[in-house]
Every structure is written in structure tokens, then in C-alpha cells.
Design a protein around this motif. Structure first.
Motif: not given
Length: 131
Positions: A41-67
Motif C-alpha cells: 500500500f505504501f509502495l502504491l502511494l509512493l509510485t502513484g504520487f510520483v506518477s501523478g506529478i510527472y503525469g500532470f507535467d506530461f499533460i501540460k507539456l503535450q498541451a504546450g502549457e509550459v511556464e
């Protein structure tokens, strides 16, 4: 320049999926004990958290919404042989890093530059330097 970003996203997403599959298979076979479930469960939380952060940035990158930020920046290249070579860019007390030796040709110093970076992880997508 974003190879480390993509690698991290892929690795943690695969770990997240494998952890879910393994946890579900343990529960279905009724071999799940307290320690196994808690650790997974803790491994799932850790990997889910990191995947979520990087996934959010991946979506922003694909949409061209970089800062974007620009101004006087201090650039320093570090290659001490102990880890991956890193270029550090500091603008207005904000520090951004580029893994790899893409900008090792620049001498350490202050430049006028424009930085495009991902919103959450602050990984540099592009760097434009004017001397």
C-alpha cells in the motif's frame, strides 16, 4: 533534454501498475498478510504520487502549457564524476536544473536568458541564452 523526465515517468508508471496487479493477485489468492498489504500500500502511494506529478507535467507539456521566466541568470555546470552531469540555472532566487551535459559549452557566469520549464517538477524544457 527531457530524457530523464520521460524515463522517470515510464519507470514509476510501470512500478505503479505492477504494484496494483501484485496487490490484487495477493488479495484474490488470500495470501495477503498485514505486513505485505501495508508495504504494498505504501509502495502504491509512493509510485502513484510520483506518477501523478510527472503525469500532470506530461499533460501540460503535450498541451504546450509550459511556464516561462526570463531575466539575468547564473549558469553553472557541475560534472564531479559522482553522478549525472548537471547544469544549474538560477533566476531571481529560483533554481532550475538540467540533467546531462547539453550546456557544458557555456562558461560559468551570468547571462541574459529565457527558461521554459514544466510547472510542477520545474524541469527545464528549453533554455535560450543571450550573451
Amino acid at each position: 533534454m527531457l530524457i530523464a523526465f520521460y524515463s522517470t515517468l515510464i519507470i514509476f508508471l510501470i512500478l505503479f501498475i505492477v504494484t496494483i496487479i501484485y496487490l490484487v493477485s495477493l488479495i484474490k489468492r488470500k495470501r495477503a498478510t498485514g505486513g505485505n498489504v501495508i508495504a504494498l500500500f505504501f509502495l502504491l502511494l509512493l509510485t502513484g504520487f510520483v506518477s501523478g506529478i510527472y503525469g500532470f507535467d506530461f499533460i501540460k507539456l503535450q498541451a504546450g502549457e509550459v511556464e516561462k521566466t526570463e531575466g539575468n541568470c547564473f549558469i553553472e555546470f557541475n560534472d564531479n564524476g559522482k553522478s549525472i552531469a548537471t547544469t544549474t540555472v538560477e533566476i531571481d532566487e529560483n533554481v532550475y536544473q538540467i540533467k546531462g551535459d547539453t550546456y557544458n559549452h557555456l562558461r560559468d557566469g551570468t547571462y541574459e536568458c529565457t527558461v521554459h520549464y514544466l510547472p510542477v517538477t520545474k524541469i527545464i524544457e528549453s533554455l535560450h541564452v543571450e550573451k
